[in-house]
Design a protein around this motif. Structure first.
Motif, PDB file in Angstrom:
ATOM      1  N   VAL A 297      -4.049  -7.310  -9.540  1.00  0.00           N
ATOM      2  CA  VAL A 297      -3.168  -6.736  -8.523  1.00  0.00           C
ATOM      3  C   VAL A 297      -3.954  -5.611  -7.859  1.00  0.00           C
ATOM      4  N   GLY A 298      -4.988  -5.990  -7.149  1.00  0.00           N
ATOM      5  CA  GLY A 298      -5.841  -4.985  -6.515  1.00  0.00           C
ATOM      6  C   GLY A 298      -5.225  -4.395  -5.281  1.00  0.00           C
ATOM      7  N   SER A 299      -4.118  -4.978  -4.822  1.00  0.00           N
ATOM      8  CA  SER A 299      -3.519  -4.521  -3.575  1.00  0.00           C
ATOM      9  C   SER A 299      -2.046  -4.226  -3.776  1.00  0.00           C
ATOM     10  N   ILE A 300      -1.675  -2.949  -3.589  1.00  0.00           N
ATOM     11  CA  ILE A 300      -0.274  -2.545  -3.530  1.00  0.00           C
ATOM     12  C   ILE A 300      -0.028  -2.140  -2.085  1.00  0.00           C
ATOM     13  N   ARG A 301       0.870  -2.826  -1.429  1.00  0.00           N
ATOM     14  CA  ARG A 301       1.112  -2.579  -0.013  1.00  0.00           C
ATOM     15  C   ARG A 301       2.482  -1.952   0.194  1.00  0.00           C
ATOM     16  N   ILE A 302       2.521  -0.849   0.946  1.00  0.00           N
ATOM     17  CA  ILE A 302       3.771  -0.234   1.378  1.00  0.00           C
ATOM     18  C   ILE A 302       3.889  -0.486   2.876  1.00  0.00           C
ATOM     19  N   TYR A 303       4.933  -1.167   3.291  1.00  0.00           N
ATOM     20  CA  TYR A 303       5.013  -1.660   4.666  1.00  0.00           C
ATOM     21  C   TYR A 303       4.953  -0.549   5.716  1.00  0.00           C
ATOM     22  N   PHE A 304       5.589   0.583   5.461  1.00  0.00           N
ATOM     23  CA  PHE A 304       5.613   1.639   6.481  1.00  0.00           C
ATOM     24  C   PHE A 304       4.416   2.586   6.405  1.00  0.00           C
ATOM     25  N   ASP A 305       3.514   2.358   5.425  1.00  0.00           N
ATOM     26  CA  ASP A 305       2.359   3.243   5.230  1.00  0.00           C
ATOM     27  C   ASP A 305       1.077   2.467   5.524  1.00  0.00           C
ATOM     28  N   LYS A 306       0.585   2.599   6.739  1.00  0.00           N
ATOM     29  CA  LYS A 306      -0.622   1.874   7.150  1.00  0.00           C
ATOM     30  C   LYS A 306      -1.902   2.531   6.634  1.00  0.00           C
ATOM     31  N   GLU A 307      -1.800   3.765   6.150  1.00  0.00           N
ATOM     32  CA  GLU A 307      -2.985   4.488   5.686  1.00  0.00           C
ATOM     33  C   GLU A 307      -3.351   4.165   4.238  1.00  0.00           C
ATOM     34  N   LEU A 308      -2.426   3.616   3.492  1.00  0.00           N
ATOM     35  CA  LEU A 308      -2.642   3.392   2.065  1.00  0.00           C
ATOM     36  C   LEU A 308      -3.650   2.279   1.819  1.00  0.00           C
ATOM     37  N   ARG A 309      -4.653   2.558   0.954  1.00  0.00           N
ATOM     38  CA  ARG A 309      -5.646   1.569   0.533  1.00  0.00           C
ATOM     39  C   ARG A 309      -5.797   1.671  -0.983  1.00  0.00           C
ATOM     40  N   THR A 310      -5.403   0.637  -1.693  1.00  0.00           N
ATOM     41  CA  THR A 310      -5.496   0.665  -3.153  1.00  0.00           C
ATOM     42  C   THR A 310      -6.688  -0.166  -3.637  1.00  0.00           C
ATOM     43  N   ASN A 311      -7.119   0.120  -4.870  1.00  0.00           N
ATOM     44  CA  ASN A 311      -8.295  -0.516  -5.481  1.00  0.00           C
ATOM     45  C   ASN A 311      -9.489  -0.460  -4.539  1.00  0.00           C
ATOM     46  N   ASN A 312      -9.697   0.726  -3.991  1.00  0.00           N
ATOM     47  CA  ASN A 312     -10.817   0.954  -3.086  1.00  0.00           C
ATOM     48  C   ASN A 312     -11.954   1.595  -3.876  1.00  0.00           C
ATOM     49  N   PRO A 313     -13.192   1.071  -3.786  1.00  0.00           N
ATOM     50  CA  PRO A 313     -14.287   1.620  -4.598  1.00  0.00           C
ATOM     51  C   PRO A 313     -14.626   3.076  -4.289  1.00  0.00           C
ATOM     52  N   ARG A 314     -14.200   3.591  -3.128  1.00  0.00           N
ATOM     53  CA  ARG A 314     -14.532   4.989  -2.818  1.00  0.00           C
ATOM     54  C   ARG A 314     -13.631   5.969  -3.556  1.00  0.00           C
ATOM     55  N   TYR A 315     -12.544   5.482  -4.162  1.00  0.00           N
ATOM     56  CA  TYR A 315     -11.679   6.335  -4.960  1.00  0.00           C
ATOM     57  C   TYR A 315     -12.088   6.227  -6.423  1.00  0.00           C
ATOM     58  N   SER A 316     -12.220   7.351  -7.103  1.00  0.00           N
ATOM     59  CA  SER A 316     -12.625   7.347  -8.507  1.00  0.00           C
ATOM     60  C   SER A 316     -11.431   7.594  -9.408  1.00  0.00           C
ATOM     61  N   LYS A 317     -11.524   7.110 -10.634  1.00  0.00           N
ATOM     62  CA  LYS A 317     -10.453   7.296 -11.614  1.00  0.00           C
ATOM     63  C   LYS A 317     -10.292   8.788 -11.927  1.00  0.00           C
ATOM     64  N   GLY A 318      -9.086   9.146 -12.319  1.00  0.00           N
ATOM     65  CA  GLY A 318      -8.819  10.518 -12.706  1.00  0.00           C
ATOM     66  C   GLY A 318      -8.483  11.439 -11.551  1.00  0.00           C
TER      67      GLY A 318
END
Length: 380
Positions: A297-318
């Motif tokens: 489930v690498g993608s969680i999409r919120i319909y009204f939030d176009k800025e959200l990007r999940t499971n993106n390699p530029r974001y680090s854990k923690g």
């Protein structure tokens, strides 16, 4: 005679000692090997011991248990599982899901999936399997409007199809992910600095515990409900009530399975996994909906939030990323109506509801029961 016997004893002594050392050679070699491993870095030790650890758990009849006698200890199952690159695998699976299938292969692939996970295609808005070009479109299929009527007589409904893992009052700032396995409320939601976007907060001067600070009205308590979406379920989720969304917090993290069996196995699983926390208010005070990611489930999409990007390699854990929906032009945030489309997963995952309600609120649920979007969660 005495001198001869003494010489024979002296000659025999080293022979027995050499024989003993020779018999003990494998044990000594293993001890030396383990000693070398103890001098290495933890990551190297873990890497070197992985093959043996995996064999330890796979081979029958405890074939490798004798190694424990010489000081070797297998890497725990949890440690091995946590070290799997689930984010990378989920991104690869996401790309594979977007590959268009040839027409002749669509029906066999989708029918196999339907048979495996018990999908009810009679509820789908489009029943023709040839219509779905790839696995991603099939996972995100829409339902016929009439098959999920939204209950009007109850204030909170199920946001999705799934299974009820746990529900009840929040106690001692901890929430149960499954029976007997808890996680910290503060770790799950993060620092409480987003409450500045909420219009009512009676605890600013003396917030008390984290849980107390979320309860904004006298006579209210904090409740929670966990809904697990299996791979065969409808993968869209909806607004569980009439509320306004003021803030979004995105936690990059692992993408471990949220299957109930794994949830019993790994403490604070929902805090380790990637998740999107939507926070705001409803008629009774604080309300939040959290979409928890899982393996594939690498993608969680919120319909009204176009800025959200999940499971993106530029974001680090923690880490976590905040975004406020309250702006100078929109002081109310995003208003959602009960049953309105809110977002979607790829494959299956979990939704956690945390909300404030009067003390007489009661859940009409049983742990482990199946529930469908639109059905009531409780009454007041």
């Amino acid at each position: 005679m005495c001198q001869g016997s003494l010489k024979q004893q002296k000659q025999k002594g080293p022979v027995r000692s050499a024989a003993g050392k020779w018999l003990q050679f494998p044990q000594l070699a293993l001890r030396r090997r383990l000693g070398q491993l103890s001098c290495m870095s933890r990551s190297t030790v873990r890497l070197r011991s992985w093959p043996l650890s995996i064999l330890y758990y796979i081979l029958p009849f405890g074939a490798l248990k004798p190694l424990a006698k010489v000081g070797w200890r297998p890497t725990s199952r949890v440690t091995i599982y946590k070290s799997i690159p689930t984010r990378l695998l989920s991104r690869a699976w996401g790309r594979l899901n977007q590959v268009d299938l040839p027409n002749w292969l669509r029906k066999p692939i989708f029918r196999l999936y339907i048979w495996t996970f018990g999908v009810n295609m009679k509820e789908a808005a489009i029943e023709d399997l040839q219509h779905y070009r790839n696995l991603g479109e099939f996972f995100r299929r829409k339902l016929k409007p009439q098959v999920r009527p939204v209950c009007d007589s109850h204030c909170v409904i199920s946001p999705a199809d799934g299974k009820i893992l746990h529900f009840g009052r929040v106690k001692n700032c901890e929430v149960e992910q499954v029976k007997g396995v808890t996680y910290s409320l503060e770790t799950f939601l993060g620092p409480r600095n987003w409450t500045e976007n909420l219009s009512t907060n009676r605890n600013e001067d003396d917030p008390g515990t984290y849980q107390d600070a979320l309860v904004t009205k006298e006579g209210n308590e904090l409740f929670h409900c966990v809904v697990y979406l299996a791979p065969g379920d409808y993968h869209c989720f909806h607004s569980p009530t009439d509320w306004r969304v003021a803030h979004r917090r995105h936690f990059p993290g692992s993408l471990m399975s949220v299957n109930p069996g794994v949830a019993r196995w790994i403490k604070e699983l929902f805090c380790h996994n990637e998740r999107v926390v939507l926070s705001g208010e409803w008629t009774h005070g604080f309300f939040s909906l959290t979409a928890v990611g899982a393996t594939n489930v690498g993608s969680i999409r919120i319909y009204f939030d176009k800025e959200l990007r999940t499971n993106n390699p530029r974001y680090s854990k923690g880490t976590y990323n905040d975004f406020s929906y309250v702006t100078n032009n929109n002081q109310e945030g995003v208003s959602m109506r009960k049953g309105e489309h809110l977002g979607e997963f790829n494959l299956g995952s979990t939704i956690v509801l945390l909300f404030e309600a009067p003390r007489d609120f009661t859940f009409n649920l049983k742990a482990g029961q199946k529930i469908r979007f639109g059905e009531p969660l409780g009454t007041m």
